[in-house]
Design an enzyme around this catalytic site. Sequence first.
Site, mmCIF file in Angstrom:
data_model
loop_
_atom_site.group_PDB
_atom_site.id
_atom_site.type_symbol
_atom_site.label_atom_id
_atom_site.label_comp_id
_atom_site.label_asym_id
_atom_site.label_seq_id
_atom_site.Cartn_x
_atom_site.Cartn_y
_atom_site.Cartn_z
ATOM 1 N N LYS A 11 0.832 -1.211 0.000
ATOM 2 C CA LYS A 11 0.000 0.000 0.000
ATOM 3 C C LYS A 11 0.872 1.269 0.000
ATOM 4 C CE LYS A 11 -4.016 -2.142 2.302
ATOM 5 N NZ LYS A 11 -5.031 -1.970 3.368
ATOM 6 N N TYR A 51 -12.249 -2.197 -4.019
ATOM 7 C CA TYR A 51 -12.789 -2.459 -2.680
ATOM 8 C C TYR A 51 -14.319 -2.439 -2.665
ATOM 9 C CZ TYR A 51 -8.318 -2.429 -0.137
ATOM 10 O OH TYR A 51 -7.078 -2.749 0.381
ATOM 11 N N ASN A 114 -2.077 0.390 6.720
ATOM 12 C CA ASN A 114 -1.613 -0.881 7.283
ATOM 13 C C ASN A 114 -0.758 -1.703 6.323
ATOM 14 O OD1 ASN A 114 -3.673 -1.754 5.674
ATOM 15 N ND2 ASN A 114 -4.845 -2.770 7.283
ATOM 16 N N HIS A 117 -2.130 -5.385 1.467
ATOM 17 C CA HIS A 117 -3.412 -6.052 1.232
ATOM 18 C C HIS A 117 -3.124 -7.497 0.867
ATOM 19 C CE1 HIS A 117 -7.371 -7.024 -0.442
ATOM 20 N NE2 HIS A 117 -6.696 -7.628 -1.402
HETATM 21 P P1 ADP Z 1 -7.774 -6.818 5.500
HETATM 22 O O1 ADP Z 1 -6.997 -5.812 4.691
HETATM 23 O O2 ADP Z 1 -6.978 -7.304 6.688
HETATM 24 O O3 ADP Z 1 -8.310 -7.936 4.654
HETATM 25 P P2 ADP Z 1 -10.500 -5.793 5.564
HETATM 26 O O4 ADP Z 1 -10.712 -6.541 4.284
HETATM 27 O O5 ADP Z 1 -11.462 -6.027 6.681
HETATM 28 O O6 ADP Z 1 -9.022 -6.067 6.133
HETATM 29 O O7 ADP Z 1 -10.514 -4.237 5.286
HETATM 30 C C1 ADP Z 1 -9.891 -3.702 4.143
HETATM 31 C C2 ADP Z 1 -9.075 -2.501 4.562
HETATM 32 O O8 ADP Z 1 -9.956 -1.491 5.024
HETATM 33 C C3 ADP Z 1 -8.104 -2.758 5.719
HETATM 34 O O9 ADP Z 1 -6.863 -3.289 5.313
HETATM 35 C C4 ADP Z 1 -7.961 -1.370 6.305
HETATM 36 O O10 ADP Z 1 -7.005 -0.606 5.562
HETATM 37 C C5 ADP Z 1 -9.340 -0.803 6.098
HETATM 38 N N1 ADP Z 1 -10.149 -0.996 7.323
HETATM 39 C C6 ADP Z 1 -10.700 -2.138 7.768
HETATM 40 N N2 ADP Z 1 -11.362 -1.953 8.922
HETATM 41 C C7 ADP Z 1 -11.217 -0.661 9.228
HETATM 42 C C8 ADP Z 1 -11.660 0.165 10.294
HETATM 43 N N3 ADP Z 1 -12.403 -0.333 11.292
HETATM 44 N N4 ADP Z 1 -11.314 1.465 10.269
HETATM 45 C C9 ADP Z 1 -10.567 1.971 9.269
HETATM 46 N N5 ADP Z 1 -10.101 1.242 8.206
HETATM 47 C C10 ADP Z 1 -10.426 -0.054 8.192
HETATM 48 MG MG MG Z 2 -9.745 -7.938 3.184
#
Ligand code: ADP
Ligand code: MG
Length: 142
Positions: A11, A51, A114, A117
Site C-alpha cells: 500500500k 474495494y 496498514n 493487502h
Molecule cells: P484486510 O486488509 O486485513 O483484509 P478488511 O478486508 O477487513 O481487512 O478491510 C480492508 C481494509 O480497510 C483494511 O486493510 C484497512 O485498511 C481498512 N479498514 C478495515 N477496517 C477498518 C476500520 N475499522 N477502520 C478503518 N479502516 C479499516
Molecule cells: Mg480484506
Amino acid sequence: MAIQRTLSIIKPDAIAKNVIGDIIRRFEENGLSIIAMKMTHLSAAEAGRFYAVHAERPFYKDLCTFMSSGPILAMCLEGKNAIALNRQLMGATNPKEAEEGTIRADHADSIDANAVHGSDSEENAAIEINFFFSDLDIHSRS
Ligand code: ADP
Ligand code: MG
C-alpha cells in the site's frame, strides 16, 4: 495443500517508507513466488472498484482516498497454501493486534495505513488478480 495464487498489494504507506524489498523478502523466504508484478497509482474511482465489497462500510471513502494517495505495488503470489500463508505473514488488519514479526506489526502505523493487502479467499483472489493482471502478465513457476 494445493498450490494457490493470491493478490498482494504493498500500500502507499509502505511504498513511501521504502520497504518494498523487506516485504518481498518475507514472501520469498516463506516459499511464495512472485509470478506477476505491477507498480501503479489508482484513482479514487479505481480503488473504489477494487474495494467494492466494502462499499457499505463506514471506512470505505477513507480507504479509497488512502489507496489512491500514492503508488502501490500489486503482485500475484504463488505457492502452497498461498492465500492463508500471505495472510499469516501480513498479520491482523489492526497493527496493534498484529502478531510480532508480521509485516503489519513491523511496518503499519494504523488500521488505515496498514502496509499491505492480501486476498481472503480463493474466489476473491481470482477476482483481485484479474483486476490488475491479464493471463499474459502471469508467469507460473509451479
Ligand atoms: P484486510 O486488509 O486485513 O483484509 P478488511 O478486508 O477487513 O481487512 O478491510 C480492508 C481494509 O480497510 C483494511 O486493510 C484497512 O485498511 C481498512 N479498514 C478495515 N477496517 C477498518 C476500520 N475499522 N477502520 C478503518 N479502516 C479499516
Ligand atoms: Mg480484506
